[in-house]
Design a protein around this motif. Structure first.
Motif, mmCIF file in Angstrom:
data_model
loop_
_atom_site.group_PDB
_atom_site.id
_atom_site.type_symbol
_atom_site.label_atom_id
_atom_site.label_comp_id
_atom_site.label_asym_id
_atom_site.label_seq_id
_atom_site.Cartn_x
_atom_site.Cartn_y
_atom_site.Cartn_z
ATOM 1 N N GLN A 150 0.836 -1.203 0.000
ATOM 2 C CA GLN A 150 0.000 0.000 0.000
ATOM 3 C C GLN A 150 0.872 1.255 0.000
ATOM 4 O O GLN A 150 0.616 2.204 -0.741
ATOM 5 N N ASP A 160 2.608 1.665 -3.275
ATOM 6 C CA ASP A 160 1.697 2.147 -4.310
ATOM 7 C C ASP A 160 1.543 3.663 -4.272
ATOM 8 O O ASP A 160 1.214 4.284 -5.283
ATOM 9 N N GLN A 161 1.742 4.223 -3.083
ATOM 10 C CA GLN A 161 1.662 5.682 -3.000
ATOM 11 C C GLN A 161 2.889 6.321 -3.625
ATOM 12 O O GLN A 161 2.799 7.354 -4.270
ATOM 13 N N GLU A 216 4.862 10.257 -5.518
ATOM 14 C CA GLU A 216 4.879 10.997 -4.257
ATOM 15 C C GLU A 216 6.273 10.890 -3.662
ATOM 16 O O GLU A 216 6.842 9.793 -3.631
ATOM 17 N N MET A 262 3.503 13.136 3.466
ATOM 18 C CA MET A 262 2.351 13.078 2.568
ATOM 19 C C MET A 262 1.870 11.632 2.411
ATOM 20 O O MET A 262 0.673 11.355 2.462
ATOM 21 N N ARG A 304 -1.813 9.940 3.341
ATOM 22 C CA ARG A 304 -2.644 9.162 2.410
ATOM 23 C C ARG A 304 -3.049 7.822 3.038
ATOM 24 O O ARG A 304 -4.202 7.429 3.003
ATOM 25 N N GLU A 342 -5.545 8.280 5.661
ATOM 26 C CA GLU A 342 -6.847 8.532 5.044
ATOM 27 C C GLU A 342 -7.521 7.224 4.637
ATOM 28 O O GLU A 342 -8.681 6.968 4.928
ATOM 29 N N GLN A 343 -6.724 6.404 3.942
ATOM 30 C CA GLN A 343 -7.281 5.150 3.448
ATOM 31 C C GLN A 343 -7.737 4.254 4.591
ATOM 32 O O GLN A 343 -8.813 3.661 4.543
ATOM 33 N N ASP A 344 -6.881 4.178 5.626
ATOM 34 C CA ASP A 344 -7.228 3.311 6.751
ATOM 35 C C ASP A 344 -8.489 3.805 7.448
ATOM 36 O O ASP A 344 -9.371 3.015 7.806
ATOM 37 N N PHE A 388 -10.800 5.483 6.122
ATOM 38 C CA PHE A 388 -11.933 5.221 5.257
ATOM 39 C C PHE A 388 -12.373 3.759 5.365
ATOM 40 O O PHE A 388 -13.565 3.454 5.388
#
Lengths: 1300, 172
Positions: B124, B127-128, B137, B142, B146, B149-151, B153
């Motif tokens: 993960q 992938d960022q 990135e 940063m 991200r 945020e994903q977690d 979500f």
């Protein structure tokens, strides 16, 4: 918590526990690193809650496993477990997710987890983001090759792209970049384009990455103009812009013109970046967005390449960037170094500008003098590029460069060596090569070494200061890595030594040059003599060079190195086990030369020659005999082996005018004149044309193989023969298969043997013309006589056609220079041992010479010792030597410039060889015929008496014929476009053979199929071009007796082009022929034996090697008993070919062993009138084509079979220029593979056959001619069978046979 | 572009294998092994990159002629990036640094075992940083945002689905 801690500790104990070696220890390598170490060995990892204990335990166990085996076992257990768990019904998403992660772990360790692929896809369809993410991750890891499952995912991806949650959209976009294939791009492209202007910058960024992937995978999929890309580039977010720069970089690399107009935009972006106008987030170690800077510099490099205008636009900004980066560089920031390096690379790439180059040169200095190997490496790389435009740059840094050469870092050394190659010139070549030789010693990597040697050789060729230096340099390289020196170079050295420096323009210096050249030769000879005497082990190629030079020039250094010593050294070398026969052969030639030069022959040499006269290598044997031959005629030594004549030109008598006398004589005796190739081709074309007009006529001739009547082979009519039979025998069963060389070795032997040859050869000539005529008339009779027992409707039509056919043949024949006694010449059988009295051997002292050798010797005699002709115009020396080289092989060590000449000579040689002058007239005749044969029928010793049959297409007609012994009829196609051919398998058409099975009657049916009560073809060859070969009643009955339940099918000869009886043996006394008949479920081999001598051979016996597949062995004519051990005692066969003894072997399918059978063997022994016993071992080759039978099938059936059948082979038949259309191919395929033509669809054809007697073992065949067939005539074939070895067998066979 | 990101431990065991170009499953590990063989024989004093011509591999040839390997050795792990000529060697060294820093931020003193247990998380994070072979990135903070945020979500969706289930249960 504690437990976890324990677990992880033990894990690390067994895997990698290097606490002391953490990042701090490496800090000196990254002097510009500001960051503190990150990866530690402090063990505090906690497995996430979603992983079950099971899996945690597994990880622990795998960590503790002591061997790879144990680990594999553990993983295997885990995989079985996973499979079981996955197959549980009502698997909860959460559990499934965990299992997918576990599968991912197994996959990471290199195991196949195909069962989990679908589950991963399922997981990606969950709405829970975590599950979805894991699913996507696993799918993108697993599915690289499995695109079928991606089909399942595409729907999910499309849905997710439309999701309102940016995070879901991102996951989908990431998956697209990993998994998309060109065919799916259109499915997602519109949405991705839309997302390029999404409000979330992360999405825009990922969409750009997706675009990049599309562009990479299928550039045509994006129908976007430069403005679309520019819009993305000018995105307000720098990270999106950064991603867009990658697209520009890709375009700059692949299509720079498209974006040349954007140089100002790109430059202005760079300006903004270096001025720090971007968000501070993009600073990295105080450097503004280093990756963006690097990308832009790369783009500029591509765009400015060879483009002054474009380059001018960027000069300023590059200078600016360099200056900015320099500050960071001095502070030791890696990122700044990266930018600096890119600046230098860009400067070297774009149109050169002196100011920039100077700056770059300065900066490079900072790199190469750095203490970091990374920077030094890059500095050297930059220099490699810089010196191309700015050669002075390297001079400044000489010392550093030399230092780098001795650096322990191999990468750096390699790079420095590359730099040395760039900066080499004629002034520093000596030094550089010296350095490189030192370096070469240290290199172990073979590829690198090879590359290095190639480049060193090139350098020394380009910048050689003089020839002497060049020779000694190459010598040094060869000593270190001789096997890697290209062969060309070795030849080159030889040529140089032989020719010396060539300055033809300046004639005044000729004398001086001559001196220099001799000096060089002397030098080389000394060098090599030293190398030879030092007895070091060198590669083969080096030895060849050494030996050749010593052979040629040893006399130049005889003061320092006595020739005798050198000869002894060579003798020692010959005996060494690790040199090849080729080199040995060269040794013998060298010895020959040295003997010739010095006139001495040491005992050791003598012994060696004795020993190797029996060498297995014919080449060596040959050379040994030559040496002997020269010694025997010392007076000609000077003439044939003059010193230093390797670069003399040789003149060859291309017309072989010295043979004119013999040709004339032969012509007077009735031989037919030679037809040139052009004429033959023309004739072939004409007959082809005739065929196109519906009157295609091919003459079938069934000449007997008796001596007197063997005139009528119509080779010229039929073109070069294409026998698939490699019929031959050799001493030993084991090594006898299909080796032409061995054949040659022995094939003259029978010719030498008999005094009885005298008769037929002379009479053969004298009776030649008459026989022709009688032949014709015989044909005439055969063709026109109708018989009593058959019904015949279209006799007249047939007669017309056959009449045409035979006249065609005859006209061709009159032009054809066929052999009167070709069956004598084309002996393919080797006497196992022949107890010949010595006086019969023509060349005494050389009892076991091969045919070729003898011929060569004869050529030599002819050319040099012979009284008749001189073939050379200039300097009559050296030629024997040359000849030897040529004859032996193509890899002779010879100076390059003579190779061409020698090739031509080689060709002639072959011809000459076939027509050697011998002492005995009849032998000459033989050879002469041989020559003719070779001319007519290149390289095919086996096919005599060939009769090519036209193949018919798919009609089976009923034909009936009768004759007293054996005749054949041919099948005629309904549309009359076919040729009625008359075939006589064993019968003689030769007029003079009273005792032979004369063809009495033949009936050939015309258009309407006829049936008779007895002889009805049962359609065995439906669709398969076939000849129907029928016997008369009498022979039918005989065959009935033979085969028991013999039915008509058996005598359906599924003819291939091989329906001529192939000669197995002809040793002057006995002649043996065979033919294969293709019955529906059997392969029948008929063998016929004849006594062609005028003396009676007695005690003839045949012993057949029984094999699994062999069903029956019967004799037919006369019926003899076959003993249980396969022996047949024939006794006598009437002389002069008056009687034929025939026997039949039939083979049938036997548990798939059939297609592993490669030959049928039998032994033949007899006693000649001189009470000598002769043994022959005879092999009849069986190939896979013989075992296939056409299988009728409909297209639909084929389709379903195709899908059911598992084993598939694909192959391409290249360069099939003789095939003009798919129909031609089908015809050929039918001939070769006995395929049933199911359907031709356009350029494709489907065909089918099965192994005989086994309907289940089928071969499905699909052939397609290529689109641009005219330019590249190739046919791609696919075949499917249900047996792997069968498929492979057919594939190999096809590749071999179709070529012919 | 970046062709592949590999993490291999000192014993040659792969810990993360990521390819950005299609490669057959059975060819992956041999390639990783070949790269490891070269990397592991290089002393720490040698430079951090080498050319594709250092190892013979047919897959590599498919990718192009200017393949480079940039690697760094941290404690028990080798981080190896396979790139082509369009990437800067030094830039890649920094990128590895960024990747490792991000891992470190997330796992707090990242160690090899973290990578094994949290394989999906490592992917993960990667992938960022890199997507489709492109650097997307370069700021560790940063990247962390991200991931967070994903977690968050994920948790949110989880709760939502639980709520839905509960609602469904109540209805029943």
């Amino acid at each position: 918590m504690n437990k976890n801690h324990k677990l992880t500790t033990s894990f690390f104990e067994n895997t990698v526990y290097e606490k002391e070696k953490n990042f701090t220890g490496r800090e000196n390598i990254f002097p510009f690193q500001i960051q503190t170490p990150v990866v530690t060995t402090i063990v505090n990892s906690i497995p996430p809650s979603y992983l079950s204990k099971d899996f945690v335990n597994l990880i622990k166990e795998v960590g503790e496993s002591k061997s790879k085996l144990e680990e594999d076992r553990l993983i295997k257990v885990e995989i079985t477990k996973l499979k079981k768990l996955f197959s549980k019904p009502k698997l909860k998403p959460r559990k499934r997710c965990e299992l997918v992660i576990r599968a991912l772990f197994c996959e990471l360790l290199g195991n196949d987890v195909e069962f989990a692929h679908v589950k991963a896809v399922n997981s990606s369809q969950e709405s829970n983001l975590f599950f979805k993410r894991v699913g996507y991750l696993a799918a993108s890891t697993f599915l690289h090759s499995n695109q079928k499952l991606f089909l399942l995912m595409i729907n999910t991806i499309q849905k997710d792209l439309k999701s309102t949650s940016p995070i879901v959209v991102c996951s989908a976009l990431i998956t697209i970049t990993k998994l998309i294939t060109p065919e799916f791009i259109p499915a997602v492209l519109p949405k991705v384009l839309e997302l390029l202007s999404h409000e979330d910058k992360t999405i825009r960024k990922k969409a750009v990455a997706a675009m990049y992937t599309f562009l990479l995978k299928d550039p045509k999929s994006l129908d976007l103009g430069i403005d679309d890309f520019k819009r993305v580039l000018c995105d307000q977010d720098p990270s999106v812009m950064g991603a867009a720069l990658d697209i520009f970089l890709l375009l700059a690399k692949t299509n720079p013109r498209l974006i040349k107009s954007q140089i100002p935009t790109i430059c202005s972006i760079l300006k903004q970046v270096i001025e720090g106008r971007l968000n501070k987030d993009f600073d990295y170690h105080q450097i503004h967005a280093p990756w963006i800077q690097i990308k832009i510099l790369k783009i500029l490099g591509y765009l400015g390449q060879d483009d002054l205008k474009a380059s001018k636009e960027m000069y300023n900004i590059i200078i600016e960037t360099t200056k900015k980066a320099e500050i960071g560089f001095l502070n030791g920031i890696t990122a700044a170094c990266g930018i600096m390096y890119e600046c230098i690379r860009t400067i070297t790439k774009i149109y050169p500008e002196q100011k920039l180059l100077n700056a770059a040169s300065e900066e490079v200095g900072k790199f190469v003098t750095s203490s970091s190997n990374n920077l030094r490496y890059l500095g050297i790389t930059a220099l490699i590029h810089l010196v191309k435009a700015h050669p002075e740059a390297a001079v400044k840094h000489q010392i550093v460069i030399v230092e780098c050469l001795d650096d322990p870092d191999e990468t750096l050394r390699r790079n420095t060596i590359s730099l040395l190659f760039e900066i080499t010139n004629s002034t520093n070549i000596v030094f550089i090569l010296q350095k490189m030789l030192t370096y070469l010693k240290t290199v172990t990597d073979l590829d690198h070494k090879k590359d290095l040697v190639t480049r060193m050789v090139k350098l020394s060729e380009d910048y050689a200061i003089d020839t002497k230096w060049f020779v000694s340099t190459i010598n040094s390289i060869m000593e270190l890595a001789g096997s890697l020196v290209p062969r060309d170079v070795v030849y080159n050295v030889m040529r140089l030594i032989a020719e010396g420096t060539e300055d033809d323009e300046d004639e005044d210096e000729d004398e001086k040059e001559e001196e220099e050249n001799i000096e060089l030769k002397k030098f080389a000879a000394q060098e090599y003599a030293e190398m030879l005497l030092s007895e070091q082990i060198l590669p083969d190629m080096s030895f060849r060079l050494i030996i050749w030079v010593i052979g040629e020039y040893s006399y130049l250094c005889k003061d320092e190195f006595p020739i005798k010593d050198l000869m002894l050294a060579i003798c020692l070398l010959v005996e060494k086990p690790n040199i090849t026969d080729q080199t040995r052969a060269i040794c013998f030639t060298a010895l020959t030369k040295m003997v010739a030069q010095s006139g001495i022959i040491p005992e050791e040499v003598d012994d060696l020659v004795d020993k190797y006269s029996n060498s297995r290598s014919t080449d060596i044997q040959q050379r040994c005999y030559e040496l002997r031959g020269i010694l025997a005629n010392t007076d000609i030594i000077d003439e044939i082996l003059p010193p230093d004549a390797s670069n003399e030109d040789l003149d060859f008598d291309i017309d072989l005018s010295f043979l004119n006398e013999y040709v004339q004589m032969a012509l007077q005796n009735g031989a037919k004149p030679y037809i040139t190739k052009e004429q033959r081709i023309q004739m072939e074309n004409e007959s082809l044309l005739a065929g196109l007009e519906g009157k295609k006529e091919r003459g079938l001739r069934f000449e007997a193989y008796q001596i007197k009547s063997s005139v009528t082979t119509n080779m010229a009519v039929n073109g070069p023969s294409k026998s698939i039979y490699d019929v031959k025998t050799t001493e030993n069963v084991n090594n006898s298969r299909f080796v032409n060389e061995t054949q040659n070795e022995f094939s003259l032997a029978p010719n030498l043997g008999g005094s009885n040859l005298n008769k037929w050869s002379t009479s053969g000539y004298s009776g030649f013309q008459d026989e022709n005529e009688s032949d014709e008339s015989d044909n005439e009779t055969t063709n026109t006589t109708t018989t009593t027992t058959t019904t015949q409707k279209n006799t007249s039509a047939f007669s017309e056609m056959t009449g045409f056919g035979s006249s065609d043949i005859n006209s061709n024949q009159s032009n054809t220079n066929t052999n009167t006694n070709n069956n004598m010449n084309n002996v393919n059988v080797v006497p196992n041992f022949v107890e010949q009295p010595k006086q019969k051997i023509i060349v005494p002292k050389k009892p076991r010479k091969t045919k070729e050798e003898k011929k060569r010797e004869k050529v030599a005699n002819l050319l040099f010792g012979g009284e008749k002709v001189k073939t050379r115009k200039k300097k009559p020396r050296k030629t024997v030597n040359q000849t030897n080289k040529i004859v032996t092989n193509s890899t002779n060590i010879t100076p390059k410039n003579t190779v061409q000449k020698r090739k031509t000579f080689n060709q002639q040689q072959q011809n000459i060889m076939t027509m050697n002058k011998t002492n005995k007239q009849e032998q000459f005749n033989n050879n002469n015929n041989n020559m003719n044969n070779n001319m007519n029928n290149t390289n095919n010793n086996q096919d005599v008496n060939l009769i090519n049959f036209e193949m018919f297409s798919s009609n089976t007609n009923t034909n009936t014929t009768t004759s007293t012994t054996k005749t054949s009829t041919t099948n005629m196609n309904q549309n009359n476009s076919q040729v009625p051919d008359l075939m006589d398998i064993f019968g003689g058409s030769g007029g003079g053979n009273s005792g032979m099975m004369n063809t009495q009657t033949t009936n050939i049916l015309g258009q309407t199929p006829n049936t008779t009560s007895n002889n009805q073809n049962l359609g065995g060859g439906g669709g398969f071009g076939s000849f129907d070969f029928l016997n008369n009643q009498q022979s039918l009955i005989q065959t009935h007796q033979l085969f028991g339940n013999f039915n008509q099918d058996y005598i359906n000869v599924k003819s291939k082009s091989t329906n001529e009886p192939a000669v197995l043996l002809n040793d002057g006394t006995l002649s043996c022929k065979f033919i294969k008949l293709y019955a529906k479920d059997q392969l029948i081999v008929l063998v016929e034996l004849q006594n062609i001598a005028n003396n009676n051979a007695t005690d003839i016996a045949i012993t057949i090697d029984y094999q699994n597949a062999m069903k029956t062995v019967m004799t037919t004519d006369p019926v003899q008993q076959v003993l249980s051990n396969g022996q047949i005692n024939v006794g006598r066969i009437a002389s002069n070919g008056k009687q034929n003894f025939k026997f039949v072997m039939s083979l049938k399918e036997n548990q798939n062993t059939f297609f592993s059978t490669t030959s049928i063997n039998f032994r033949l022994s007899y006693r000649d009138p001189n009470e000598q016993t002769h043994f022959h071992l005879i092999q009849i080759p069986i190939n896979i084509g013989d075992c296939l039978r056409p299988k009728e099938m409909l297209t639909q059936q084929f389709g379903s079979k195709w899908n059911q059948t598992q084993i598939e082979k694909q192959f391409n038949l290249m360069n099939m220029s003789n095939i003009k259309s798919i129909k031609d191919f089908v015809t050929l395929a039918k001939k070769i593979l006995h395929l049933f033509e199911i359907q031709i669809i356009g350029k494709e054809v489907i065909m089918c056959s099965n192994i005989l007697g086994n309907e289940n073992l089928i071969c499905l065949f699909h052939g397609m001619i290529t689109d641009n067939y005219r330019e590249h005539p190739s046919i791609s074939c696919k075949l499917k069978t249900n047996n792997n070895s069968l498929a492979e067998c057919i594939r190999k066979f096809s590749l071999k046979e179709f070529k012919k | 572009m970046i062709f592949s990101v590999l993490i291999v431990n000192n014993r040659g065991k792969p810990r993360l294998v990521k390819f950005y170009v299609p490669i057959d499953e059975e060819k992956r590990l041999p390639l990783v092994g070949a790269i490891y063989d070269v990397v592991s024989q290089r002393s720490d004093k040698m430079c951090n990159f080498f050319d594709g011509n250092h190892l013979e591999n047919e897959e590599l040839k498919k990718w192009g002629s200017d393949i480079k390997f940039v690697y760094r050795h941290f404690a028990t792990l080798y981080f190896i990036f396979v790139v082509d000529g369009t990437e800067s060697e030094l830039g890649m060294i920094d990128l590895i640094q960024i990747f490792v820093e991000s891992l470190d931020l997330h796992f707090e003193n990242v160690c090899e075992l973290d990578l094994i247990f949290h394989l999906d998380k490592v992917h993960q994070i990667l992938d960022q940083v890199i997507s489709g072979g492109l650097i997307l990135e370069t700021d560790p903070q940063m990247i962390m945002n991200r991931i967070k945020e994903q977690d968050d979500f994920s948790k949110q969706t989880k709760k939502e689905s639980k709520k839905k289930k509960k609602k469904k249960g109540r209805r029943k």
